[in-house]
Design a protein around this motif. Structure first.
Motif, short mmCIF file in Angstrom:
data_model
loop_
_atom_site.label_atom_id
_atom_site.label_comp_id
_atom_site.label_asym_id
_atom_site.label_seq_id
_atom_site.Cartn_x
_atom_site.Cartn_y
_atom_site.Cartn_z
N THR A 66 -1.16 1.12 -14.34
CA THR A 66 -0.98 0.34 -13.12
C THR A 66 -1.01 -1.15 -13.39
N THR A 100 -6.61 4.40 4.97
CA THR A 100 -6.94 5.07 3.71
C THR A 100 -5.81 4.92 2.68
N ALA A 119 -0.49 7.40 -9.25
CA ALA A 119 -0.96 8.36 -8.25
C ALA A 119 -0.69 9.78 -8.73
N THR A 163 -2.60 10.49 1.35
CA THR A 163 -3.62 9.61 1.92
C THR A 163 -3.93 9.98 3.36
N ASN A 210 -2.92 -2.52 5.33
CA ASN A 210 -3.60 -1.25 5.55
C ASN A 210 -4.23 -1.18 6.93
N SER A 261 -8.98 8.53 -14.42
CA SER A 261 -8.48 8.20 -13.09
C SER A 261 -6.97 8.02 -13.17
N PHE A 285 -3.50 3.69 -0.36
CA PHE A 285 -3.88 3.23 -1.69
C PHE A 285 -3.25 1.86 -1.97
N TYR A 343 0.84 -1.19 0.00
CA TYR A 343 0.00 0.00 0.00
C TYR A 343 0.88 1.25 0.00
N ILE A 382 1.52 1.12 -8.98
CA ILE A 382 0.37 1.97 -8.65
C ILE A 382 0.56 3.29 -9.40
#
Length: 575
Positions: free
Chosen positions: A466, A297, A313, A291, A327, A403, A299, A285, A311
């Motif tokens: 990703t 929270t 971002a 975050t 997480n 996104s 990601f 994560y 990932i």
């Protein structure tokens, strides 16, 4: 021609008075005149010695006798025993780092000593070590002729008086038998050659191993020197049980463990060769200022299944972050190694990862190499016959960005059309297409395929940095659009709120929604008509998908403006 250093059991073992680099033997006693008259060393008939190394194709002379040194007996003033030792050093060093060859465990009364070529070579290698230890300007020149001083040390046992013979000179051309300062590993057990990193005699790197063979090589490769299993085993190294002697013609190492990533550690100080399996976490994560520094929270990364995670971002100026395997807590956090930028270490505390300009990034964490990379991915373009028959980059079509790390576009395509992706519309830098061996995956290497469709139609085209997914799916663009979802109990009827077409093929609506509400879009408000309903792609968030779609979900209460763009294939939510 590759060389392998073999061990010759026929060579008589030498115990060098200065064998350890930490203990350079310098004569501790000065000679005393009246008690002892030293030995007289005779000059041998042959004084030039060229040592031939055993290799894959050459039989060396290490086991052969090179010379028999003889000397006249010493005399002393009392009845104590007289012991003799042969000493060697590079000419000009005045025996400051002499190698002493004992004739027995505590000296001998014999007046001769036969030396093999292998013993001369070992002596010269030890002289080289000793010279380095005292930072001498002199050095042994391997594979070249070296003039060497030889003398006999005489010790009178009762008085411990010491005398030395006159020096004679011999010439030796040795080869290097120690480990090089630079070592690589090569063989069928590895997909490619790997250089080991040397830190004070500890050679280490992370390697991908399969069940096959390899050995160590001195670098640069022009030396053609390699070190096999027998080399280390005969020198008393403790070798990891997963590495065994292949017993092939080259006495290679054979790896018997599970295929995968391993840390290989060759420690010349402790004389060990160790393998430590690389165990990547099941999940990873991203946690940081973006975050709220809250594990709950954080990601989630995409697990690529090969000990790497990715990932995408959006970062703003000043954002900082690190990586956690769960997480639910900070346990096991990974941060940037302060001594090796781009590398990660499994420790808490500072420094966080940061200092990157605002933008959209693909972050890749590689547990095979314990590294992370940051790739800026602010734009993506489609280039091909649909943008320009000449495939001109400047005519490439900019894709939507619904996104993080996801880009999309809707276009009419013919079965004859072909296209690929470009991160810029200036030139061909960084272009990529489809992996020829993995359909629907991006690939920027040799042999990449252009992307095609099987039949004419209107298609949503998307790429997800990703997951590396390329998605091309058919769609029918509606003339009107309605909202249906849990906020109305999924009642698909005349009460469905209707979108407004605010531009050609762009529909918009404002709707109050509660946390965890889900919704999608339909093309008709006729009760129960779910044909060709539309929502988002299952793996590329907020990319339009018709049939086989996934509902869209909000996480907080609010009044949302929902925009569905059938030109670039994006769904946008704003409060």
């Amino acid at each position: 021609m590759k060389k392998i250093i073999f061990i010759f059991t026929a060579i008589i073992a030498l115990t060098f008075g200065a064998c350890s680099p930490d203990e350079v033997t310098i004569n501790p006693l000065e000679p005393t005149d009246p008690l002892l008259i030293g030995a007289v060393l005779n000059t041998p008939s042959v004084t030039t010695f060229n040592i031939v190394q055993t290799t894959d194709t050459t039989v060396g002379n290490e086991a052969d006798e090179a010379v028999a040194l003889t000397w006249e007996a010493a005399t002393g003033d009392n009845d104590g025993s007289i012991l003799y030792y042969v000493q060697m050093d590079i000419t000009g060093n005045e025996f400051k780092t002499a190698v002493t060859i004992p004739l027995a465990a505590s000296g001998t009364t014999e007046l001769t000593r036969a030396l093999t070529f292998g013993e001369l070579n070992e002596a010269m290698n030890q002289v080289s070590v000793n010279l380095v230890k005292i930072a001498s300007a002199l050095s042994v020149k391997f594979d070249e002729a070296n003039v060497v001083d030889v003398r006999v040390q005489t010790i009178l046992g009762a008085s411990i008086a010491v005398q030395y013979s006159e020096i004679i000179n011999i010439t030796i051309t040795p080869y290097f038998t120690g480990l090089s300062d630079e070592i690589s590993i090569k063989g069928d057990a590895l997909a490619s050659d790997v250089m080991l990193v040397n830190t004070d005699g500890v050679f280490k790197n992370r390697v991908e191993l399969t069940a096959s063979t390899f050995r160590f090589f001195a670098e640069p490769s022009e030396t053609n020197i390699s070190y096999n299993y027998q080399y280390f085993d005969s020198r008393g190294y403790t070798i990891d049980p997963l590495l065994v002697n292949a017993n092939d013609t080259e006495m290679n190492f054979s790896f018997t463990g599970e295929e995968g990533a391993w840390d290989l550690i060759l420690d010349t100080n402790s004389k060990t060769i160790e393998l430590v399996e690389v165990v990547a976490p099941d999940n990873l994560y991203l946690i940081g200022s973006l975050t709220g520094w809250d594990p709950a929270t954080a990601f989630p990364f995409h697990n690529n299944g090969d000990n790497t995670f990715t990932i995408s971002a959006h970062l703003v100026d000043g954002d900082q972050f690190k990586f956690i395997p769960t997480n639910t807590s900070w346990d096991g956090a990974w941060k940037e190694d302060p001594n090796n930028p781009g590398s990660i270490i499994n420790e808490g505390g500072d420094p966080n990862i940061g200092g990157y300009p605002a933008g959209q990034y693909l972050i890749t964490v590689d547990f095979n190499a314990l590294t992370f990379t940051m790739k800026e991915i602010n734009n993506l373009y489609l280039v091909g016959t649909i943008s320009d028959p000449a495939w001109t980059p400047t005519a490439a079509i900019k894709m939507g960005n619904p996104s993080a790390g996801v880009f999309s576009l809707i276009r009419d395509l013919k079965a004859s059309d072909e296209f690929k992706f470009l991160p810029t519309n200036i030139d061909w830098s960084g272009d990529f297409g489809e992996d020829p061996n993995n359909p629907n995956k991006g690939f920027d290497g040799d042999g990449e395929k252009n992307i095609k469709v099987a039949e004419d139609g209107t298609y949503v085209i998307s790429y997800n940095y990703t997951t590396n997914d390329i998605i091309v799916s058919k769609i029918v663009i509606p003339t009107q659009l309605y909202l249906v979802g849990s906020f109305r109990g999924w009642n698909n009827d005349a009460g469905n709120p209707k979108f407004t077409e605010v531009a050609t093929n762009v529909f918009e609506i404002t709707q109050a929604l509660a946390a965890n509400d889900e919704f999608k879009f339909v093309k008709s408000n006729t009760g129960g008509d779910w044909a060709n309903d539309i929502a988002q792609n299952k793996t590329s968030p907020l990319v339009i998908e018709q049939n086989g779609e996934e509902n869209i979900k909000v996480t907080t209460d609010g009044t949302y403006t929902i925009t569905v763009n059938f030109n670039n294939g994006t769904i946008k939510l704003s409060k």
